[in-house]
Design an enzyme around this catalytic site. Structure first.
Site, short mmCIF file in Angstrom:
data_model
loop_
_atom_site.label_atom_id
_atom_site.label_comp_id
_atom_site.label_asym_id
_atom_site.label_seq_id
_atom_site.Cartn_x
_atom_site.Cartn_y
_atom_site.Cartn_z
N LYS A 1 -6.82 3.52 -3.39
CA LYS A 1 -7.50 3.39 -1.96
C LYS A 1 -7.73 4.60 -1.36
O LYS A 1 -6.85 5.60 -1.78
CB LYS A 1 -6.29 2.53 -1.06
N LYS B 1 -10.41 0.09 -2.41
CA LYS B 1 -10.06 -0.21 -0.99
C LYS B 1 -10.44 1.01 -0.33
O LYS B 1 -9.69 2.03 -0.13
CB LYS B 1 -8.77 -0.68 -0.71
N ASP C 1 0.78 -1.18 -0.07
CA ASP C 1 0.08 -0.13 0.03
C ASP C 1 0.84 1.48 0.03
O ASP C 1 1.39 1.65 1.12
CB ASP C 1 -0.95 0.05 1.20
#
Length: 314
Positions: free
Chosen positions: A214, A250, A151
């Site tokens: 995300k 996400k 991430d």
């Protein structure tokens, strides 16, 4: 299992468009106002939320023991009597466990044999204000420790200043550093000022090869919100229509209740379709949410709510 890697496409800022905030907020509000899921249907949606959850600890006082405890919860997210009461043949499990790079090896060892992937934040999380070579080195370190998902955080100043080529090049370099690991690009939407910026950053991240986009680090003043999620989902839909490439989504930060899990899944169902309601294309970045989901499932099975101390902490 996460979806196959996204392939990068050339930078194209002609695809940007302005986003009408009031209209987006009305649409997001209507999504949750028009739906009410009860009974066995609610239980099924909550079980799906567990399967799509990145169980996360990103605290300054993380220890190996805390990470092992989190991994134990990922392996057995529900009490045995709830699993039996739901008539499940197998214990469900979470989509991944997300930790800092220095905790990856501990998580990999704790999850050995389960098939649950370890995700690691990297690139100077949460601010990302480090020299690029150090951010790339951190990615390579986490992958070398066994992380299967990375991430990354973007440089918000590139978005705020409209430096699209710099943003594209940065994300493309990070994707290359990830090697075999899948990359989730954290846009830190609470820092991007407008939904139009969120849309533009989403398109750039996908063009540069992000496998997921995300919302947040969880450390911004404002984290995942449904209007932001709607904007990003429509960017995913537009990118897929333009290129044929499929990218996951996400949301993370600020999600604490089972109701939140239902709302985000409803957004995915309405805007992207059933294919995005699986861990390969959808993740919920959360930990405290799992406790409320377990509480609601216990109520479904027994007809009563258990005291919080009866459920193991995530």
């Amino acid at each position: 299992m996460i979806h196959p890697h996204n392939s990068a496409t050339p930078l194209d800022i002609a695809v940007f468009h302005s986003v009408n905030r009031p209209a987006t907020e009305r649409r997001a509000a209507s999504l949750i106002a028009r739906r009410s899921i009860k009974g066995a249907y609610q239980a099924a949606w909550l079980l799906n939320a567990i399967a799509c959850m990145d169980l996360t600890t990103l605290a300054g006082d993380d220890t190996p023991d805390r990470v092992r405890r989190l991994c134990a919860k990922a392996r057995r997210p529900l009490a045995d009597h709830i699993v039996a009461g739901l008539g499940l043949a197998d214990m469900p499990r979470t989509g991944a466990v997300c930790v800092y790079p220095t905790m990856v090896a501990t998580a990999v060892a704790a999850l050995n044999g389960t098939g649950i992937p370890v995700a690691s934040v990297a690139t100077g999380f949460p601010a990302g204000l480090m020299p690029l070579d150090l951010r790339l080195a951190e990615i390579r370190y986490a992958v070398g420790q066994g992380a299967q998902e990375i991430d990354i955080v973007i440089t918000r100043a590139h978005v705020l200043g409209g430096h699209w080529s710099a943003l594209y090049d940065e994300i493309a370099a990070m994707k290359d550093a990830c090697g075999p690991a899948h990359m989730k690009a954290i846009l830190a939407t609470g820092d991007l000022a407008t939904l139009s910026n969120v849309y533009a950053a989403s398109r750039i991240a996908m063009q540069a090869g992000a496998d997921f986009i995300k919302t947040s680090t969880g450390k911004e003043g404002v984290n995942a919100t449904l209007p932001v999620g709607l904007t990003m989902c429509r960017a995913i839909r537009d990118h897929h229509a333009a290129t044929g490439h499929i990218v996951g989504f996400k949301p993370a930060g600020g999600m604490k209740t089972a109701k939140d899990a239902l709302n985000w899944q409803m957004l995915m169902r309405e805007e992207l379709g059933r294919d995005w309601l699986r861990p390969g294309l959808f993740r919920l970045g959360a930990s405290s949410m799992l406790a409320d989901i377990e509480r609601q499932l216990e109520h479904h099975v027994t007809g009563r709510y258990a005291a919080s101390h009866r459920h193991a902490l995530a």
